[in-house]
Design a protein around this motif. Sequence first.
Motif, PDB file in Angstrom:
ATOM      1  N   MET A 209       0.863  -1.182   0.000  1.00 51.79           N
ATOM      2  CA  MET A 209       0.000   0.000   0.000  1.00 51.79           C
ATOM      3  C   MET A 209       0.906   1.240   0.000  1.00 51.79           C
ATOM      4  O   MET A 209       1.970   1.231   0.620  1.00 51.79           O
ATOM      5  N   LEU A 324     -13.162  -3.120   1.347  1.00 54.56           N
ATOM      6  CA  LEU A 324     -11.850  -3.126   2.003  1.00 54.56           C
ATOM      7  C   LEU A 324     -11.492  -1.704   2.416  1.00 54.56           C
ATOM      8  O   LEU A 324     -10.793  -1.482   3.385  1.00 54.56           O
ATOM      9  N   TYR A 325     -12.001  -0.754   1.646  1.00 54.66           N
ATOM     10  CA  TYR A 325     -11.750   0.664   1.923  1.00 54.66           C
ATOM     11  C   TYR A 325     -12.968   1.437   1.423  1.00 54.66           C
ATOM     12  O   TYR A 325     -13.738   0.933   0.601  1.00 54.66           O
TER      13      TYR A 325
HETATM   14  N1  5AD Z   1      -6.536   1.083   1.585  1.00 57.79           N
HETATM   15  C1  5AD Z   1      -5.920   0.562   0.501  1.00 57.79           C
HETATM   16  N2  5AD Z   1      -5.804  -0.756   0.272  1.00 57.79           N
HETATM   17  C2  5AD Z   1      -6.358  -1.576   1.164  1.00 57.79           C
HETATM   18  N3  5AD Z   1      -6.395  -2.917   1.230  1.00 57.79           N
HETATM   19  C3  5AD Z   1      -7.058  -3.277   2.331  1.00 57.79           C
HETATM   20  N4  5AD Z   1      -7.465  -2.191   3.009  1.00 57.79           N
HETATM   21  C4  5AD Z   1      -7.025  -1.115   2.316  1.00 57.79           C
HETATM   22  C5  5AD Z   1      -7.101   0.286   2.501  1.00 57.79           C
HETATM   23  N5  5AD Z   1      -7.718   0.817   3.567  1.00 57.79           N
HETATM   24  C6  5AD Z   1      -5.708  -3.767   0.262  1.00 57.79           C
HETATM   25  C7  5AD Z   1      -4.557  -4.534   0.947  1.00 57.79           C
HETATM   26  C8  5AD Z   1      -4.951  -5.984   0.768  1.00 57.79           C
HETATM   27  C9  5AD Z   1      -5.843  -5.933  -0.450  1.00 57.79           C
HETATM   28  C10 5AD Z   1      -6.757  -7.096  -0.574  1.00 57.79           C
HETATM   29  O1  5AD Z   1      -6.581  -4.746  -0.262  1.00 57.79           O
HETATM   30  O2  5AD Z   1      -3.343  -4.255   0.265  1.00 57.79           O
HETATM   31  O3  5AD Z   1      -3.860  -6.850   0.563  1.00 57.79           O
END
Ligand code: 5AD
Length: 370
Positions: A209, A324-325
């Motif tokens: 990230m 995830l976000y």
């Molecule tokens: N922001 C950006 N990427 C995210 N991931 C999970 N949460 C976030 C976030 N808040 C990404 C991680 C993980 C993938 C499945 O999603 O890198 O490995």
Amino acid sequence: MNEQNELFFKFDQPLSVDDIAAYLSITDKKQIGFVQQKAEQILLKECGNKVYFRALVEASNICRSDCYYCGIRKFNKSVDRYQMEPEVIVGLAKQARDLNYASFVIQAGERQDAGFIDYIENVLCSIKEQTRCDKLPDGLGITLSVGEQTKETYQRFFNAGAHRYLLRVETTSPHLFSKLHPPEQTLESRINCLKLLRDVGFQVGTGVMIGLPGQKTEDLANDILFFQDLDIDMIGMGPFIPDPIAQGVGGMEEGVECPSPETRVRWTLLMTALTRIVLKDVNIAATTALQAIDPQAREQALRFGANVMMPLLTPQSVRKNYNLYPKKSMRDEASISFHKELEKRIHEQGREIGYGAWGDSLHACKRNKT
Ligand code: 5AD
């Protein structure tokens, strides 16, 4: 020639951490353009102009991990947990094949229980069996992304038909890693899994990230050199998107902000370009998280050295539970209209779509002499 310009002439020598960190720090449009052009030139020379599609399905959001940044972390009780029926996933795989996407990605929350392992194994076997046809005698190429597992489990998944595996390391800085994860999740364990995957025979993908609170350009430069050291085949990197709900409880550093959205997008594009310049013949994805900040940025990444896109096929009914976000795309990326629009935009950039081909990482093919 000023000092900044001189930097640019070192592209044909091995780049040091300091060189990469310096390139990541540039903000001048013309200088960014220089890095972009070099990455594009290397991409076209090493990998050709094809963009490969992988249809992505988020099979389940049940997760036993508690990564502090992630919207589907175990701690988040406000998420409705789901596990898609195998027949539904196989149906989506057939849909992908009918769109002439020859590759499929199955992603899910991380679990090590026997029920989950059987489920994934069964889904893999069914997809392989049911997507074989004259055009694709070996069925769809399958990439799996279900986190840390034992070597035995990885072997079962490989035997069941997955041949690529994505496991992001998230950051190679031990300090940052420990800020993002509870103590039982370790960087060593993540790196060990990448090695196990290689031993089993997978084409191995990882990534980080970009723009984490407290992350420096040196940290990112070290991430690229780590990809090189581990001889990684595929990379997926995206901007960090802060999620106030996910971060509600956990150890993320209080009071340390992440860089602005503009910086996170610029760094992601530069990281894509510099990864292409250093690693040359790997596959690099233009990731969805870019879109959460800037709708154009995912396609822009194709100009910065990316050659893989992962249209999202997860059905709308469960998509809202795989956040995830925040601001993750809700578009139906399997629709014909989306597909045609994407195809047009890719053609406008002078690129072709690698229809009907698995589009394996050339880096892996050369290593395996296939
Ligand atoms: N922001 C950006 N990427 C995210 N991931 C999970 N949460 C976030 C976030 N808040 C990404 C991680 C993980 C993938 C499945 O999603 O890198 O490995």
